[in-house]
Design an enzyme around this catalytic site. Structure first.
Site, mmCIF file in Angstrom:
data_model
loop_
_atom_site.group_PDB
_atom_site.id
_atom_site.type_symbol
_atom_site.label_atom_id
_atom_site.label_comp_id
_atom_site.label_asym_id
_atom_site.label_seq_id
_atom_site.Cartn_x
_atom_site.Cartn_y
_atom_site.Cartn_z
ATOM 1 N N GLU A 199 0.815 -1.219 0.000
ATOM 2 C CA GLU A 199 0.000 0.000 0.000
ATOM 3 C C GLU A 199 0.845 1.263 0.000
ATOM 4 O OE1 GLU A 199 -3.029 2.328 -0.451
ATOM 5 O OE2 GLU A 199 -3.383 0.172 -0.277
ATOM 6 N N GLU A 200 1.944 1.277 0.745
ATOM 7 C CA GLU A 200 2.685 2.523 0.944
ATOM 8 C C GLU A 200 4.081 2.550 0.327
ATOM 9 O OE1 GLU A 200 0.708 4.501 1.724
ATOM 10 O OE2 GLU A 200 -0.722 3.678 3.125
ATOM 11 N N SER A 602 -10.043 10.452 -0.604
ATOM 12 C CA SER A 602 -8.924 9.902 0.143
ATOM 13 C C SER A 602 -8.262 11.036 0.942
ATOM 14 C CB SER A 602 -7.947 9.202 -0.808
ATOM 15 O OG SER A 602 -7.039 8.409 -0.106
ATOM 16 N N ASP A 677 -14.140 -0.774 2.424
ATOM 17 C CA ASP A 677 -12.837 -0.131 2.255
ATOM 18 C C ASP A 677 -11.831 -0.736 3.229
ATOM 19 O OD1 ASP A 677 -10.668 1.626 2.000
ATOM 20 O OD2 ASP A 677 -11.953 3.359 1.682
ATOM 21 N N HIS A 709 -11.710 1.105 -1.555
ATOM 22 C CA HIS A 709 -11.304 2.510 -1.444
ATOM 23 C C HIS A 709 -11.532 3.289 -2.737
ATOM 24 C CE1 HIS A 709 -9.382 5.881 0.393
ATOM 25 N NE2 HIS A 709 -8.383 5.900 -0.470
#
Length: 737
Positions: A199-200, A602, A677, A709
C-alpha cells in the site's frame, strides 16, 4: 496512501459538429479518450512493442497487443476472453489489485517477457499461461490455483510464482513444479510483500531473481503481532466479517525476514537484517554478476535508509550507502548496477532535491550525474556502451514531465539534454539498454499519443497517433473542449504554489461564476499537471463552473523544503495553501465568492473536511470521499513517515484530526465511503457521522455496498459522479446556459 486517480476515463480533442458532454456518455464505450494503452514494453530482442488495450465494447476488459517493429503492423496477440471466458478471482487477488489500483480492470492485467523475446508469461484469473509469440493461439497452461506474482527467470530457465503464501518454481525444460517453501499459512507468508509494503512502498513483489538464475531472494514475514482490525464488509446481499491484520500508527508491524533459496536444490539461507526487528525492508536487488544481494533497510522512524550489500556465497555484509533526514528518507527505486561491476547509480535527496549519483562498489560517490535547481523524477535507462543516463524530470516546468539525457562521466550533470520534444507530459518506457523508447505524450489540448522513438527523441513510428478525426469517439465533443490555464501564487512562507483553471463554457468576464475546487493535497501526488485532463473537470466547466486546482506544500515532484513543511502536523499548511487559492479566487471579478465548492477523495476527502471545518465562511459546500478523519486510524508506514508515532507527537495527532476543528463545519456536506474499504477503514466515516450528529449538523451521506477505497465498480462510479454533480448543482446553483 498513494494518490487515488479520478474515477473517470480520459477524453480527447478534435474538430466536429458540437455536442455537449454528459456523464452517461463519459462512462459508455468506447472510451472517449480513444484506444488507450497501458503496460508498454519493448521486447528484449527489440522486435516488437507490446501493450494492453481495452476492448471497444468494454474499455475495462484488457487484451494483449503487439506492434511489430519490422513490418510496422499492429495486432491483438492474446484475446483475454478466449484465454479465460469468465473470471473468478480469489480474495487475495482482489486485495492485491486494490493495492495496485487495478481493481476495475479485467482480462490480462500484467505480463512479462522471456529474456530471448520469444515467449510471454501471462497470468489471468489465477491461471498462468506461457505463450510463444510465433504461435500465440497455442497458449500453454503452466500453473493454476490462485497463482500470483509470476515471473520468467532472467535467463529463462524457470517460471516462478506465489501460491497460497508459498514460493514455487517450474523448470521449463522438464515442466516440473517445485515448492521452494512449504510452511506459508496463517500469519506466515513467503515470497509476498506485507500490507504496508504494497500500500505505501509500492512493492508488489516479495521475491527477487539473481540475474544468472542461480538464486532467489525472498521476503518472509509473520504478521501474528499485527493488531486485527475487525471490519464489516457490507454488500448488497450479505455482510462479511473480515479480520484484517492492519497496523495503524503506533501499532506493531509484521516481522520481516529475507532469505536466499536455490531454485534447483531448494537449499535456503537466512540473511541477517540486524538486531532490530522493528524495521522496514523496502527494496531488494542483485548486482549484475549475481555475487551480491543488495537490500534497503529503513528504520521504523524512517529517518535513516541504508543500502546494504550481502555476499551471496558467505552472507558477509557491508553498508554501501546511508541516507538520513531530520524528517523522513525517500524510498529509492533508482538503483542500477553497472554491468562491468565498477559501481552503481543511486538517487539521493542529500542536496535538498532528488538527483542521480554514481558510486563505486565501496559506496563512495564518484560524481553527481545530475545537479541543479530542479529534481529527477526517476531513472529511465542506463546505456553503458554509449556512456549515457536517461531520466525523467520537471526541469523545464514544474507541471510538465520530460525525458532527458546526461553523460555517465558526469560532465553534463548541470546541462542535461532534453530528449522528448513537445511541451506537456511524457511517460516514457525505455528498452533497458536505452536503444529505443516508447513515448506517451499529452497536454491539455491533445489526448495521449504513443510513439516509438530513438534515444535522441527522433521518431521511428507512431504506435497510436490518436488524432481526433471524424472516427474518433471525442470528435463531436471537441468544439466545446475548454482550455486549461496555469499560474502561480505564493504560500505564507514565500514558496511557489502552482494552480490550474478551466473557465466556464461561453465565459463572460462580466458574470460571476461558482467554483468547483478539486483537491488532493497529500504527499506523493501532483494535482496540477500539463497533460490531458480529468473528464469530470471538463464536464463541470461546461456546466458553468470555474474549475480550479492548486498544489499545496507537501505535494510531490518538488524540493524537500516544499515537502517537509507538512511534517508532524498533517493538514495545517495544506489548508493554509488551499485557502490562499480560495482567497485569490474570491478577488477575481468573474468568481462568486459565496458559491465556492470543494471536492476531494482519500487525502482529498480529509482536506475537504478540514477546509469546511476551518473555512465554512469561505466555502459553501464540499464533497468528502473516503476521508481519513483521525490519523491514528491510518496505517503505520504512511502516517508515521509524516507524523512520527502517536506517543512521540500527541499534540500533532490531536491537531491533525478533523475532530479538532469540526465545530466550525457549517457548510453543506456530502460524505461518501465504500462499505468494504480496507485502506481508509469505514470507521473513519462512522466517527465523522457520530461527531456531526452529536453537534446537530445536517449533512448528506452516500455509502456504496461492497465498494473498496477506489469504488471501482463501473455502475457505482457512474452513480457517485452523478451524485456529486447533483449535490453541487443544488447547493451552488450554477447559471443555466
Amino acid at each position: 496512501m498513494r494518490f487515488i486517480l479520478s474515477f473517470l476515463a480520459l477524453l480527447a480533442a478534435g474538430s466536429a459538429s458540437a455536442e455537449r458532454l454528459t456523464l452517461d456518455r463519459i462512462y459508455d464505450d468506447p472510451a472517449l479518450a480513444g484506444p488507450g494503452v497501458r503496460a508498454l514494453k519493448v521486447a528484449p530482442d527489440g522486435a516488437r512493442v507490446t501493450f494492453l488495450r481495452g476492448r471497444e465494447d468494454n474499455q475495462f476488459q484488457l487484451d494483449l497487443w503487439e506492434f511489430n517493429m519490422k513490418d510496422k503492423s499492429t495486432r491483438r496477440l492474446v484475446d483475454s476472453k478466449t484465454l479465460v471466458p469468465s473470471e473468478n478471482l480469489s480474495d487475495a487477488e482482489k486485495a492485491r489489485r486494490e493495492r495496485e489500483r487495478t481493481a476495475s480492470l479485467k482480462g490480462i492485467i500484467s505480463y512479462s517477457w522471456s529474456p530471448d523475446g520469444k515467449r510471454l508469461l501471462v497470468p489471468i484469473a489465477g491461471n498462468l499461461y506461457l505463450i510463444d509469440v510465433a504461435k500465440p493461439d497455442a497458449a500453454r497452461l503452466v500453473a493454476s490455483g490462485n497463482v500470483t506474482d509470476p515471473k520468467i527467470s532472467p535467463k529463462g530457465k524457470y517460471v516462478s510464482f506465489v501460491r497460497d503464501q508459498n514460493l514455487y518454481v517450474i523448470d521449463l525444460a522438464t515442466g516440473k513444479e517445485k515448492a521452494l517453501t512449504t510452511d506459508g499459512k496463517g500469519t506466515l507468508h513467503n515470497g509476498e510483500a506485507e500490507f504496508v509494503a504494497q500500500e505505501e512502498m509500492h512493492q508488489f513483489t516479495g521475491y527477487y531473481w539473481a540475474p544468472d538464475d542461480s538464486a532467489i531472494a525472498y521476503r518472509r514475514y509473520d504478521e501474528a503481532q499485527v493488531p486485527v482490525a475487525r471490519r464489516f464488509e457490507i454488500y448488497a446481499d450479505r455482510t462479511d466479517v473480515v479480520e484484517q491484520r492492519y497496523p495503524a500508527a503506533g501499532d506493531k508491524n509484521a516481522i520481516v525476514g529475507l532469505r536466499i533459496v536455490s531454485p534447483s536444490t531448494g537449499a535456503t539461507r537466512e540473511v541477517d537484517l540486524g538486531p532490530d526487528q522493528d524495521i522496514y525492508l523496502v527494496r531488494a536487488d542483485w548486482t549484475a554478476d549475481s555475487r551480491q544481494l543488495v537490500f534497503q533497510r529503513q528504520t521504523r522512524d524512517q529517518k535513516k535508509l541504508e543500502l546494504i550489500a550481502v555476499d551471496a556465497a558467505t552472507l558477509a555484509q557491508r553498508v554501501l550507502v546511508t541516507e538520513t533526514a531530520s524528517t523522513w528518507t525517500r524510498i529509492n527505486d533508482d538503483l542500477r548496477f553497472l554491468a562491468d561491476g565498477s559501481g552503481f547509480v543511486w538517487a539521493s535527496e542529500r542536496s535538498g532535491r532528488n538527483h542521480l549519483y554514481l558510486f563505486d562498489m565501496n559506496g563512495k560517490v564518484k560524481h553527481a550525474l545530475t545537479q541543479g535547481d530542479w529534481r529527477v523524477d526517476n531513472l529511465l535507462a542506463l546505456d553503458e556502451k554509449a556512456g549515457k543516463v536517461y531520466f525523467a524530470s520537471n526541469k523545464d516546468a514544474i507541471p510538465d514531465k520530460q525525458a532527458y539525457v546526461v553523460k555517465l562521466d558526469g560532465s553534463t550533470a548541470a546541462q542535461p539534454k532534453r530528449v522528448t520534444q513537445a511541451d506537456g507530459w511524457h511517460e516514457t518506457s525505455f528498452a533497458r539498454n536505452g536503444e529505443v523508447f516508447v513515448d506517451t505524450w499529452s497536454d491539455p489540448a491533445n489526448p495521449p499519443q504513443v510513439s516509438i522513438r530513438k534515444p535522441d527523441g527522433s521518431m521511428v513510428t507512431w504506435l497510436q497517433h490518436n488524432e481526433v478525426t471524424p472516427s474518433h469517439p471525442y470528435y463531436k465533443y471537441k468544439p466545446d473542449h475548454l482550455p486549461t490555464e496555469y499560474g502561480t501564487l505564493k504560500a505564507k512562507d514565500g514558496q511557489t504554489l502552482y494552480w490550474s483553471m478551466i473557465k466556464p463554457y461561453r465565459f463572460d468576464a462580466a458574470k460571476k461564476y461558482p467554483v468547483y475546487l478539486s483537491t488532493y493535497g497529500g504527499p506523493g501526488a501532483q494535482h496540477v499537471t500539463r497533460r490531458w485532463g480529468d473528464t469530470f473537470d471538463q464536464y463541470m466547466a461546461q456546466q458553468g463552473y470555474v474549475v480550479f486546482r492548486l498544489d499545496n506544500r507537501g505535494s510531490s515532484r518538488r524540493e524537500r523544503v516544499f515537502a517537509d513543511a507538512i511534517y508532524r502536523n498533517l493538514g495545517k499548511v495544506e489548508v493554509e495553501d488551499q485557502l490562499t487559492g480560495i482567497e485569490w479566487l474570491g478577488k477575481q471579478g468573474f468568481v462568486d465568492p459565496k458559491r465556492i465548492g470543494v471536492y476531494g477523495w482519500s487525502y482529498g476527502g480529509f482536506m475537504t473536511l478540514r477546509l469546511l471545518s476551518q473555512a465554512s465562511d469561505k466555502i459553501a459546500a464540499g464533497v468528502s470521499g473516503a476521508p481519513v478523519t483521525d490519523w491514528k486510524l491510518y496505517d503505520s508506514h504512511y502516517t508515521e513517515r509524516f507524523m512520527d508515532r502517536p506517543a512521540d507527537n500527541p499534540e500533532g495527532y490531536r491537531d491533525s484530526t478533523v475532530f479538532a476543528h469540526v465545530d466550525g463545519l457549517k457548510s453543506k456536506l456530502l460524505l461518501i465511503h465504500g462499505m468494504a474499504d480496507d485502506n481508509v477503514l469505514f470507521t473513519n466515516s462512522t466517527k465523522m457521522i457520530d461527531a456531526l450528529v452529536n453537534r446537530g449538523v445536517q449533512f448528506e451521506l452516500m455509502t456504496y455496498p461492497g465498494a473498496k477505497h477506489g469504488v471501482s465498480n463501473p455502475a457505482q462510479k457512474r452513480h457517485v459522479q452523478k451524485y456529486i454533480d447533483a449535490f453541487f448543482r443544488k447547493n451552488l446553483r450554477p447559471e443555466s446556459e
